[in-house]
Design an enzyme around this catalytic site. Structure first.
Site: not given
Ligand code: NDP
Ligand code: 8X3
Length: 250
Positions: A138, A151
């Site tokens: 991220s 985080y």
């Molecule tokens: P979502 O909440 O839409 O998706 C998160 C996914 O991670 C879900 O499929 C969830 O599946 C899975 N997950 C979370 N915790 C667990 C766990 N303990 N075990 C197994 N699966 C898990 O968020 P995003 O798609 O945005 O996030 C995906 C990645 O991108 C993350 O690592 C996040 O930190 C990163 N990210 C997101 C950003 C944003 O602004 N959205 C920016 C930068 C990075 P389920 O609940 O079915 O297990």
């Molecule tokens: C998710 C992006 O800036 O909200 O990783 O932390 S931020």
């Protein structure tokens, strides 16, 4: 022969969009998450394009991660691509007042979970003498912000682990790509704010956030690069975003 990708966090957001992009590109899929009905639904849709199987596990549960990945048939164990995407932020709070359960969820999921999944799959890639690991970090792993230190620390750890993996695995024909998105509109903020929709919506107010498909496009680009090319790091911000917390809102 078609490649096989294992995607963690395939039930939502970036992981789901990556599964869709990979399927359109003919990459067979092992979809992982904690919500079986969502895995089944996505598998049902994508099965018309590629072969799909699903694995249900919480990345924080080491025994379950190793057992589920270990239970794959020999054919499915030929994993070419690992997308270490599962993760979330939990809460926003200062270091003196933050909830320690939230800290555990972030450190255990975003850091230790990524390690457990990698530990299960790296030996399979070493056996094949090839592979590609994409770690979803991220912008928060590069820039720390107020009330987000834990985080941010968890994602800074992902940045370092990407570097460590690249140092150890390049010699074995395994590529490592670190992807650092900015603000992507997914379920991320809803999870961070524990289901508070109005708080989650505010995160994306007044500008056009990234969509999960934008990140999936970049991941597809990285895994489709020729053998002579390693895409080591990708930082992808929203058009109106210049830093983690600097967003030009109308
Ligand atoms: P979502 O909440 O839409 O998706 C998160 C996914 O991670 C879900 O499929 C969830 O599946 C899975 N997950 C979370 N915790 C667990 C766990 N303990 N075990 C197994 N699966 C898990 O968020 P995003 O798609 O945005 O996030 C995906 C990645 O991108 C993350 O690592 C996040 O930190 C990163 N990210 C997101 C950003 C944003 O602004 N959205 C920016 C930068 C990075 P389920 O609940 O079915 O297990
Ligand atoms: C998710 C992006 O800036 O909200 O990783 O932390 S931020």
């Amino acid at each position: 022969m078609s490649r096989i990708a294992l995607i963690t966090g395939a039930t939502s957001g970036i992981g789901k969009a990556t599964a869709e992009a990979f399927a359109a590109s003919g990459i067979n899929l092992i979809l992982c998450g904690r919500r079986q009905e969502r895995l089944d639904e996505l598998a049902g849709v994508l099965a018309s394009k590629v072969e799909v199987t699903t694995l249900l596990f919480d990345v924080r549960d080491k025994g379950s991660v190793l057992a589920m990945i270990g239970s794959l048939s020999d054919q499915w164990k030929n994993i070419d691509i690992l997308i270490n995407n599962a993760g979330n932020a939990h809460g926003m709070g200062s270091l003196d007042e933050g909830d320690t359960d939230d800290w555990d969820a972030m450190i255990d999921g975003n850091v230790k979970g990524l390690l457990y999944v990698s530990k299960a799959i790296i030996p399979l890639m070493l056996e094949q003498g090839k592979g590609h690991i994409v770690n979803i970090s991220s912008i928060a792993g590069k820039q720390t912000y107020v009330n987000g230190a834990v985080y941010c620390a968890s994602k800074a750890a992902v940045e370092v682990l990407s570097e460590g993996m690249r140092l150890e695995l390049t010699q074995h024909g395994i590529k490592v790509t670190n992807v650092a998105p900015g603000a992507v509109e997914t379920e991320f903020s809803l999870v961070r704010f524990k289901g508070d929709e109005s708080r989650a919506e505010k995160v994306y107010e007044g500008f056009e956030p990234l969509q999960a498909a934008d990140i999936a496009d970049a991941i597809l680009y990285a895994v489709n690069a020729p053998a002579r090319v390693t895409i080591a790091d990708l930082t992808i911000l929203a058009g109106a975003q210049s830093a983690a917390t600097t967003i030009h809102r109308k």
